[in-house]
Write an enzyme that holds these catalytic residues in place. Structure first.
Site, PDB file in Angstrom:
ATOM      1  N   ARG A 264       0.859  -1.183   0.000  1.00  0.00           N
ATOM      2  CA  ARG A 264       0.000   0.000   0.000  1.00  0.00           C
ATOM      3  C   ARG A 264       0.893   1.229   0.000  1.00  0.00           C
ATOM      4  NH1 ARG A 264      -1.325   2.807   4.496  1.00  0.00           N
ATOM      5  NH2 ARG A 264      -1.309   1.047   5.924  1.00  0.00           N
ATOM      6  N   HIS A 268      -3.705   4.373   4.625  1.00  0.00           N
ATOM      7  CA  HIS A 268      -4.754   3.375   4.817  1.00  0.00           C
ATOM      8  C   HIS A 268      -6.082   3.912   4.294  1.00  0.00           C
ATOM      9  CE1 HIS A 268      -7.144   0.239   6.656  1.00  0.00           C
ATOM     10  NE2 HIS A 268      -7.847   1.148   7.288  1.00  0.00           N
ATOM     11  N   TYR A 277       4.308   6.393  10.734  1.00  0.00           N
ATOM     12  CA  TYR A 277       4.646   5.048  11.183  1.00  0.00           C
ATOM     13  C   TYR A 277       5.508   4.241  10.206  1.00  0.00           C
ATOM     14  CZ  TYR A 277       0.424   4.025   8.380  1.00  0.00           C
ATOM     15  OH  TYR A 277      -0.516   3.951   7.378  1.00  0.00           O
TER      16      TYR A 277
END
Length: 380
Positions: A264, A268, A277
């Site tokens: 990805r 998200h 992160y």
């Protein structure tokens, strides 16, 4: 704090099946090659076109969210090969159970752009009639669709049909109880279902290595289900792997589990900030494995694509993007009371009570400036 990528540990890595490498080189695979013998120049070019178009859809939808036209959008940037390769292996009579990220799958399956965008704009409870395209509407609850797919597949088997169900899920969903329960039932009843897991390496901010100490596809044999790991950025390999699983399902071989290893590259959802992160190096590493670039390189080197062909595909993608923008912006606002429509077939006392409470709430605005639309809707 930025986290580093965690690779599964605890057992030897599984074989990663692949047919086109990241640099665009065609390689052989004993298992997958027989399933793509019919793939000719036109099919390869159409696979590339589909990936270009759904990437353009993704870019446009993300821009619409940033401009306030869409409430939320779950980007599929980087996962185009997994979506295109898998859905192109699904037959008309098969039924698809997606998550919320399979908007590319929905488009290729035949869902209309106003329906796809209506849900994310907040104008519709659901974007299409599932039985018109044999595809359930987006499932927000993580992993729940695997139960639906397994139950549907058990019904197919009981009716003696030669069809299958395919459930899309992410790596994070494999930590959910629903997924484990569905795999137990699928194996016990040899249901014709394909579990298609897009391992995009992050379950929101949780790296895959913290979710599974072994390759995700390696879990499947524990349920009595064959597990296959495939390069999820290689559209030809994904097509072949899904055809392999589909043939098993339709011929009475039971369930299969495919782990499409992809990445990805975006957030998200558009409510998320992945820079909090994950590191830049990791993103650069996966950008070099871009699913569109590798097939484009292969097609150019093989003489199957030229500048004129690329321009035509780009024009098609731009036209779809323009249609999407127009459809999204011009979706009419629903009447407020329509939120209570199409919930239950029969009257339900709780819903009736909530409908009446909401009608009174809307009526309380009567006579206030700008309240005409709301009051009018309350009378329906």
């Amino acid at each position: 704090m930025t986290q580093t990528r965690h690779e599964p540990t605890g057992q030897a890595a599984m074989k990663m099946h692949q047919l086109i490498t990241a640099d665009g080189t065609r390689v052989g695979d004993e298992l997958l090659d027989p399933f793509v013998q019919d793939v000719d120049e036109n099919t390869l070019t159409s696979l590339y076109r589909d990936m270009v178009v759904i990437r353009r859809i993704d870019v446009e939808a993300t821009a619409l969210q940033r401009q306030g036209q869409v409430a939320l959008w779950p980007p599929m940037l980087g996962q185009e090969a997994s979506q295109v390769g898998s859905v192109r292996a699904v037959e008309k009579d098969d039924f698809i159970f997606p998550t919320y990220r399979e908007n590319g799958v929905a488009y290729i399956r035949g869902a209309k752009l106003p329906g796809i965008m209506g849900t994310w704009r907040g104008n519709m409870n659901t974007g299409w009639d599932p039985y018109e395209v044999n595809m359930a509407t987006p499932q927000i609850i993580i992993g729940a669709q695997t139960l639906h797919a397994t139950g549907y597949a058990m019904g197919i088997a009981m009716e003696g049909k030669e069809a299958m169900a395919i459930a899309y899920l992410g790596d994070g969903a494999t930590s959910q109880g629903d997924v484990h329960e569905s795999m137990v039932f699928a194996a016990s009843f040899q249901a014709p279902v394909v579990f298609f897991c897009q391992n995009n390496h992050w379950a929101i901010s949780e790296p895959v290595g913290l979710q599974s100490a072994v390759p995700i596809a390696g879990r499947a044999p524990g349920y009595g289900i064959p597990g296959l790991q495939v390069d999820g950025n290689d559209v030809l390999a994904v097509l072949a792997a899904t055809r392999w699983a589909a043939r098993r399902a339709r011929s009475g071989g039971g369930p299969s589990f495919i782990e499409a290893v992809t990445y990805r590259m975006g957030p998200h959802t558009t409510a998320d900030d992945p820079t909090r992160y994950r590191g830049v190096t990791e993103l650069e590493e996966w950008a070099a494995k871009d699913p569109l670039d590798r097939l484009r390189t292969y097609l150019l080197n093989a003489g199957m694509l030229d500048a004129a062909g690329e321009a035509a595909i780009a024009a098609d993608a731009d036209a779809v993007a323009a249609e999407l923008r127009d459809a999204c912006i011009n979706i009419p606002d629903p009447e407020p009371m329509s939120a209570f429509a199409d919930i239950y077939v029969d009257a339900h006392p709780v819903l009736d009570r909530e409908r009446e409470q909401y009608r009174r709430y809307l009526a309380s605005f009567a006579g206030q400036p700008g309240a005409g639309h709301q009051v009018q809707g309350s009378a329906s």
